[in-house]
Motif scaffolding. Structure first.
Motif, PDB file in Angstrom:
ATOM      1  N   ARG A 170       0.830  -1.203   0.000  1.00  0.00           N
ATOM      2  CA  ARG A 170       0.000   0.000   0.000  1.00  0.00           C
ATOM      3  C   ARG A 170       0.866   1.255   0.000  1.00  0.00           C
ATOM      4  NH1 ARG A 170      -2.965  -2.035   4.746  1.00  0.00           N
ATOM      5  NH2 ARG A 170      -4.215  -3.778   4.006  1.00  0.00           N
ATOM      6  N   PHE A 171       1.916   1.232   0.824  1.00  0.00           N
ATOM      7  CA  PHE A 171       2.820   2.385   0.844  1.00  0.00           C
ATOM      8  C   PHE A 171       3.490   2.564  -0.518  1.00  0.00           C
ATOM      9  CE2 PHE A 171       2.902   1.841   5.576  1.00  0.00           C
ATOM     10  CZ  PHE A 171       2.460   3.105   5.892  1.00  0.00           C
ATOM     11  N   MET A 172       3.911   1.474  -1.164  1.00  0.00           N
ATOM     12  CA  MET A 172       4.571   1.564  -2.464  1.00  0.00           C
ATOM     13  C   MET A 172       3.632   2.180  -3.510  1.00  0.00           C
ATOM     14  SD  MET A 172       6.111  -1.522  -4.823  1.00  0.00           S
ATOM     15  CE  MET A 172       7.160  -2.085  -3.496  1.00  0.00           C
ATOM     16  N   VAL A 173       2.373   1.714  -3.535  1.00  0.00           N
ATOM     17  CA  VAL A 173       1.420   2.257  -4.499  1.00  0.00           C
ATOM     18  C   VAL A 173       1.116   3.716  -4.173  1.00  0.00           C
ATOM     19  CG1 VAL A 173      -0.947   2.053  -5.356  1.00  0.00           C
ATOM     20  CG2 VAL A 173       0.442   0.010  -5.021  1.00  0.00           C
ATOM     21  N   ALA A 174       0.980   4.044  -2.895  1.00  0.00           N
ATOM     22  CA  ALA A 174       0.698   5.437  -2.517  1.00  0.00           C
ATOM     23  C   ALA A 174       1.841   6.351  -2.942  1.00  0.00           C
ATOM     24  CB  ALA A 174       0.479   5.526  -1.010  1.00  0.00           C
ATOM     25  N   ARG A 175       3.086   5.924  -2.782  1.00  0.00           N
ATOM     26  CA  ARG A 175       4.227   6.745  -3.205  1.00  0.00           C
ATOM     27  C   ARG A 175       4.253   6.897  -4.726  1.00  0.00           C
ATOM     28  NH1 ARG A 175       7.463   7.773   1.032  1.00  0.00           N
ATOM     29  NH2 ARG A 175       7.392   6.365   2.834  1.00  0.00           N
ATOM     30  N   ALA A 201       4.152  10.388  -6.951  1.00  0.00           N
ATOM     31  CA  ALA A 201       5.447  10.629  -7.590  1.00  0.00           C
ATOM     32  C   ALA A 201       5.420  11.857  -8.486  1.00  0.00           C
ATOM     33  CB  ALA A 201       5.851   9.401  -8.405  1.00  0.00           C
ATOM     34  N   ASP A 202       6.561  12.588  -8.506  1.00  0.00           N
ATOM     35  CA  ASP A 202       6.735  13.713  -9.425  1.00  0.00           C
ATOM     36  C   ASP A 202       6.950  13.192 -10.839  1.00  0.00           C
ATOM     37  OD1 ASP A 202       6.509  15.467  -7.310  1.00  0.00           O
ATOM     38  OD2 ASP A 202       8.676  15.398  -6.888  1.00  0.00           O
ATOM     39  N   ASP A 203       6.851  14.068 -11.814  1.00  0.00           N
ATOM     40  CA  ASP A 203       6.935  13.644 -13.203  1.00  0.00           C
ATOM     41  C   ASP A 203       8.239  12.919 -13.507  1.00  0.00           C
ATOM     42  OD1 ASP A 203       4.497  14.690 -13.661  1.00  0.00           O
ATOM     43  OD2 ASP A 203       5.188  16.548 -14.604  1.00  0.00           O
ATOM     44  N   GLU A 204       9.359  13.386 -12.917  1.00  0.00           N
ATOM     45  CA  GLU A 204      10.655  12.820 -13.259  1.00  0.00           C
ATOM     46  C   GLU A 204      10.806  11.379 -12.768  1.00  0.00           C
ATOM     47  OE1 GLU A 204      10.158  15.614 -11.653  1.00  0.00           O
ATOM     48  OE2 GLU A 204      10.545  17.083 -13.249  1.00  0.00           O
ATOM     49  N   GLU A 205      10.272  11.108 -11.583  1.00  0.00           N
ATOM     50  CA  GLU A 205      10.461   9.777 -11.014  1.00  0.00           C
ATOM     51  C   GLU A 205       9.235   8.871 -11.170  1.00  0.00           C
ATOM     52  OE1 GLU A 205       9.197  11.246  -6.500  1.00  0.00           O
ATOM     53  OE2 GLU A 205      11.171  10.381  -6.848  1.00  0.00           O
ATOM     54  N   ALA A 206       8.197   9.398 -11.831  1.00  0.00           N
ATOM     55  CA  ALA A 206       6.933   8.660 -11.899  1.00  0.00           C
ATOM     56  C   ALA A 206       7.099   7.338 -12.625  1.00  0.00           C
ATOM     57  CB  ALA A 206       5.867   9.517 -12.585  1.00  0.00           C
ATOM     58  N   GLN A 207       7.773   7.339 -13.792  1.00  0.00           N
ATOM     59  CA  GLN A 207       7.855   6.107 -14.574  1.00  0.00           C
ATOM     60  C   GLN A 207       8.560   4.999 -13.793  1.00  0.00           C
ATOM     61  OE1 GLN A 207       9.409   6.625 -18.512  1.00  0.00           O
ATOM     62  NE2 GLN A 207       9.139   4.463 -19.053  1.00  0.00           N
ATOM     63  N   ALA A 208       9.647   5.340 -13.133  1.00  0.00           N
ATOM     64  CA  ALA A 208      10.366   4.335 -12.351  1.00  0.00           C
ATOM     65  C   ALA A 208       9.498   3.816 -11.199  1.00  0.00           C
ATOM     66  CB  ALA A 208      11.665   4.933 -11.806  1.00  0.00           C
ATOM     67  N   MET A 209       8.755   4.729 -10.568  1.00  0.00           N
ATOM     68  CA  MET A 209       7.894   4.308  -9.458  1.00  0.00           C
ATOM     69  C   MET A 209       6.777   3.396  -9.962  1.00  0.00           C
ATOM     70  SD  MET A 209       9.019   5.841  -6.616  1.00  0.00           S
ATOM     71  CE  MET A 209       7.667   6.086  -5.492  1.00  0.00           C
TER      72      MET A 209
END
Length: 984
Positions: free
Chosen positions: A821-826, A830-838
């Motif tokens: 749940r924490f992983m999906v919430a983060r 996520a900001d645009d730059e790190e969104a794809q990796a997240m």
């Protein structure tokens, strides 16, 4: 001969008091009458009969009605109500009543009815216009023509003189004309006959003759009767009102009104034995655990009403009734064998016939059955203890050696200590639990305590019985057995446990409450469990000794189970209880220990509890109560999917063994698990089932209240409608069923705001709920929803800080499901730059079992792709998100997802949308097509699964694949696509 003196006072009392009855009405006036329960339609029918007697037009005048019903159903009470109503309307009333078990002289019932009118209601010198003979029959040959006087009718009824004319037919016409003349001369007339079938035969025939010809006269005739047991039906030709038993809800209402203060166990037992019979509800005594030997309860009134002929039956038949009452599940050959041993004479099937003729028993080809559950006690009421012990001994001699029933009957037959039998009862109580007979298991242990000569053994058995009784909600037995155990030597922990159990079912302090606003108000730091008083918990848990030995370890686990709900919310006591449980390392996977840990510390011990819940064990070998404990421990610790599996197993176990009392609790927990997973369609179904089972059941009102509140919350989540505040009365009741109901409603109310798009209002409330220690456990289920609200309000940085603090607080005890749940919430934050990796990292986890996590993640990724102008990828991802939310029943999300699709270039017929194939059905397999068709018809996932033999979750997985294939985002669109594909 009938004498004038017997009836001389009836004329004076005709309109002032009813005829005495040996079986008083349960609704009798002046006895605290709370009014009729469940008899509104019957009262209206009686009222219509009275109105017919007072009609102004002669063709509409007159009516008769027979109220037919089993003994104790309230026939006499309804007749009393009709008599009171008739007198209030100015009608004249003539009455009579039969007496069961008597041998009344001929025409005594008829004389009782008409004598008041004949003696003083007619003119002294007047004469009735009586016929020489029935109008349809010629005069009897040899009878001189004459004009009979009133003295002729009096002579026939009182002195037994032969009737002129055609005898009985002349008498019937004479009585009819007499009653008609009385009613025409003055007030309309009501003839009220109680227990018509207990009158003498000639009176019955004449009254039935009058009833069939009452129409056309200002006359009403009301009679009560038991259903005839032989053909032809003597009631043929007269309207009959069948009086059935009260419904379970009506029975519970009547019991609460007339016998307030009963504990839940007693109420359930009385309702089961009474089976809707009003007299039994009021007359059955509270079963006593100290009465030996065991015999079904009854009373003098109940025995007279239900089994008046039992004392006059043959000896062999009475013996058969006795053994059948003591073992109602046995087949007839076994009962005949036991009755033969009891009486010392061989019996055959003929011994059953007198009981069948008396209406006490019926035979289905295998087992004799009493006509009513309370009839078993009525038929053997007053049996001497020695005879009862002999009957138990006879049953024990013919039952399977070593079986639960055989040992139970043997224990009832002996007097004085018997250590060998006591040990066998202790050993076999586990078999009773495996057979899902907890009450029998408790009684076996209680009887073992009686039979043990050693005080330590007596205390051990009594305490174990009290512990079992407390878990199964047998409050009266729990208190009785706990006090009994305290009279014997117990270990230190056993003594503490017994003292806590003595308070079972006493008044309790409400558990903590929480505000549904942005900042919860301070609440008390302690609360009580569903049934136990907080005062019963020992104040200093740190002084509890370390358990030594198997017996003390068992007492320690039971003490922890009982105490945990009472100390939850009190940090000091909760930590002391955890330290105490940590001192029992060799019982680390015991369901009681895991449940106690999850109750007092659902977060700080979450990983430990879930590891214990998932330990390698066979559920088939576990008692149902342990499966339920494991399920609730998993739910409290944050794994609703594992909890749901356990609760479904528990439900199957309960249904298989036909034990409905615990089902509302299990279904309520299933609904909570579905709610925690965002599967609102299934949650609503579970809460509705719970409410249907609990509604009207005695002692289940708290489950009804909780299911109602949670069902309303789920409907608000599905539709995005405003969640109304909970009714305070329902909330108090619901806390007994779900102690954390306040926290759940507070979190759910904030969740509704997010579903309806009001993220600005929801964000501060969710933040407060996540940081409040009292609501944090419930709020952790909505961390992804909290992240969505923060993202929408441009508060991602603050939300990440909240998540960091929560994760740090859990530390190594953070279980995998909570970490997901924490992983999906983060990823959502996520900001645009790190969104794809997240996103890639989150999708790298297997989220197929967690659709409530995958759907919001797909929605966040689809929005991100749209903002990066990757419209084709955005549309595909958003359709998957729409399919996931539709599968979960999140109807309020559909408009917003549709708006995202339109912003990504989705059009119904435009170039931005891929052309839909001419035959959409060609895209689906046969199984997928069948599921799609049933979905389009409006069936829920559970209903589709029941038809196809699949689990609801499997149906959801199919729909998750079907929606993107057909390019739809809702069930309504799916129906439209299938309809379009059928159009040539």
């Amino acid at each position: 001969m009938n004498g004038h003196g017997r009836f001389s006072t009836l004329a004076a009392d005709e309109d002032r008091r009813p005829t005495p009855s040996l079986v008083p009405s349960p609704y009798r006036e002046g006895d605290g009458d709370p009014g009729f329960v469940g008899r509104a339609a019957e009262l209206r029918a009686l009222r219509e009969v009275l109105l017919a007697a007072t009609a102004t037009k002669a063709p509409d005048q007159g009516a008769a009605l027979v109220v037919s019903g089993q003994p104790g159903t309230g026939k006499s009470a309804l007749l009393e109500a009709a008599v009171r109503s008739a007198r209030a309307d100015g009608m004249r009333v003539l009455r009579c009543a039969g007496i069961r078990g008597s041998n009344p002289p001929n025409l005594s019932g008829l004389l009782q009815t008409v004598w008041p009118a004949l003696s003083n209601a007619l003119p002294p010198a007047g004469s009735l216009d009586l016929p020489h003979s029935p109008p349809a029959l010629p005069p009897v040959a040899g009878t001189p023509p004459h004009s009979p006087h009133i003295d002729t009718l009096v002579s026939v009824l009182v002195d037994g003189a032969p009737a002129p004319g055609t005898g009985q037919s002349w008498l019937a016409f004479a009585v009819l004309e007499a009653l008609a003349s009385i009613s025409r001369a003055g007030q309309p007339l009501l003839v009220a006959v109680d227990d018509w079938d207990a009158l003498d035969a000639p009176s019955r025939e004449v009254l039935m003759f009058v009833a069939r010809r009452a129409q056309g006269h200002p006359l009403a005739l009301l009679m009560t009767s038991r259903p005839p047991r032989a053909l032809p039906d003597p009631l043929t030709g007269v309207p009959t009102l069948s009086l059935g038993p009260l419904s379970p809800a009506e029975s519970a209402q009547m019991l609460a009104a007339r016998r307030p203060g009963l504990d839940a166990q007693t109420g359930r037992e009385l309702l089961a034995t009474a089976a809707g019979n009003p007299l039994a509800l009021l007359e059955l005594s509270v079963p006593s655990e100290d009465s030996l030997p065991s015999l079904p309860v009854s009373s003098d009134r109940l025995a007279f009403a239900m089994a008046p002929e039992a004392p006059r039956l043959p000896t062999g038949t009475r013996d058969l009734l006795l053994v059948a009452a003591l073992n109602p599940e046995a087949d007839l050959p076994l009962l005949l064998s036991a009755a033969s041993r009891l009486g010392g004479t061989a019996l055959d099937f003929a011994a059953l016939e007198p009981a069948e003729r008396a209406g006490l028993l019926s035979f289905d080809g295998m087992c004799p059955r009493f006509g009513h559950p309370a009839m078993a006690g009525a038929a053997v009421h007053g049996t001497a203890p020695d005879r009862c012990r002999a009957a138990h001994a006879a049953l024990a001699a013919v039952l399977s050696p070593g079986s639960v029933r055989m040992l139970w009957h043997r224990s009832q037959a002996v007097e004085g200590p018997d250590p060998e039998l006591a040990a066998r009862l202790e050993a076999v109580h586990g078999d009773a639990l495996e057979q899902c007979a907890p009450t029998m298991a408790v009684r076996l242990l209680r009887r073992a305590a009686d039979l043990h000569p050693n005080p330590a053994d007596q205390g051990r058995c009594a305490l174990r019985a009290a512990q079992l009784a407390q878990f199964y909600g047998l409050d009266r037995m729990t208190r009785t057995l706990a006090h009994r155990a305290l009279r014997h030597p117990l270990g230190p922990l056993g003594t503490l446990c017994a003292k806590a159990l003595t308070h079972t079912g006493t008044s309790s302090t409400p558990p903590p409450t929480y505000s549904t606003g942005p900042a919860p108000h301070p609440a008390p730091d302690r609360g009580a469990g569903p049934t136990d008083s907080f005062a019963s918990c020992p104040t200093d848990l740190s002084s509890w000794p370390t358990p030594i030995g198997t017996a003390e370890q068992e007492n320690a686990l039971e003490l922890a189970r009982i105490t945990a709900p009472m100390v939850a919310g009190d940090d000091r006591r909760s930590e002391a209880l955890l330290a105490f449980l940590d001192a029992i390392p060799d019982r680390a996977h015991d369901p009681r220990l895991l449940h106690a840990m999850a109750t007092v510390r659902p977060l700080s011990r979450a990983a430990t509890v879930l590891a214990g819940v998932s330990a390698d064990r066979s559920l088939n070998d576990l008692p149902g109560r342990d499966i339920e404990r494991l399920g609730e421990a998993a739910l409290l610790s944050g794994d609703p999917l594992r909890a749901l599996d356990l609760f479904r197993h528990a439900e199957r176990r309960r249904r298989f063994h036909a034990l409905p009392d615990r089902l509302p609790w299990v279904l309520l927990r299933q609904g909570l698990a579905h709610l925690a997973m965002g599967n609102w369609g299934q949650a609503e179904h579970a809460f509705r089932q719970c409410a249907e089972l609990a509604d009207g059941a005695y002692g289940q009102e708290h489950h009804t209240a909780a299911a109602g509140l949670l069902g309303h919350l789920v409907r608000a989540l599905r539709t995005g409608a405003r969640a109304d505040p909970a009714d305070p009365h329902d909330l108090v009741a619901a806390r007994r069923s779900v102690p954390a109901i306040d926290a759940i409603l507070a979190v759910g109310t904030a969740w509704v705001l997010v579903e309806s798009g009001q993220t600005a209002s929801a964000l501060p409330t969710l933040s407060a709920l996540l940081t409040d220690p009292r609501t944090r456990a419930a709020a952790l289920f909505v961390v992804v929803t909290f992240a969505e609200a923060a993202k929408a309000e441009q508060a991602s940085q603050e939300a990440r800080a909240v998540l960091d603090r929560l994760e740090a607080g859990l530390g190594p005890e953070c279980p995998r499901v909570v970490a997901l749940r924490f992983m999906v919430a983060r990823a959502v934050l996520a900001d645009d730059e790190e969104a794809q990796a997240m996103y890639e990292r989150a999708f790298g986890e297997d989220l197929s079992r967690w659709p409530y996590l995958e759907a919001p993640l797909r929605l966040a990724e689809g929005r991100w792709l749209r903002l990066r102008r990757r419209f084709a990828d955005a549309r595909a991802t958003l359709r998957q998100a729409a399919a996931g939310f539709t599968m979960l029943g999140a109807e309020a999300r559909a408009p917003r997802i549709a708006a995202e699709l339109r912003a990504s270039g989705e059009r119904a017929d435009g170039p931005g949308r891929a052309p839909r194939p001419t035959a959409a059905r060609d895209l689906l397999t046969a199984r997928e097509l069948r599921i799609a068709e049933l979905t389009a018809r409006g069936l829920s996932n559970r209903e589709i699964g029941e038809r196809l033999g699949l689990a609801p979750r499997t149906i959801g997985a199919y729909l998750y694949r079907i929606f993107p294939q057909l390019g739809v985002t809702s069930r309504a669109q799916l129906a439209e696509v299938l309809r379009d594909s059928d159009t040539p």
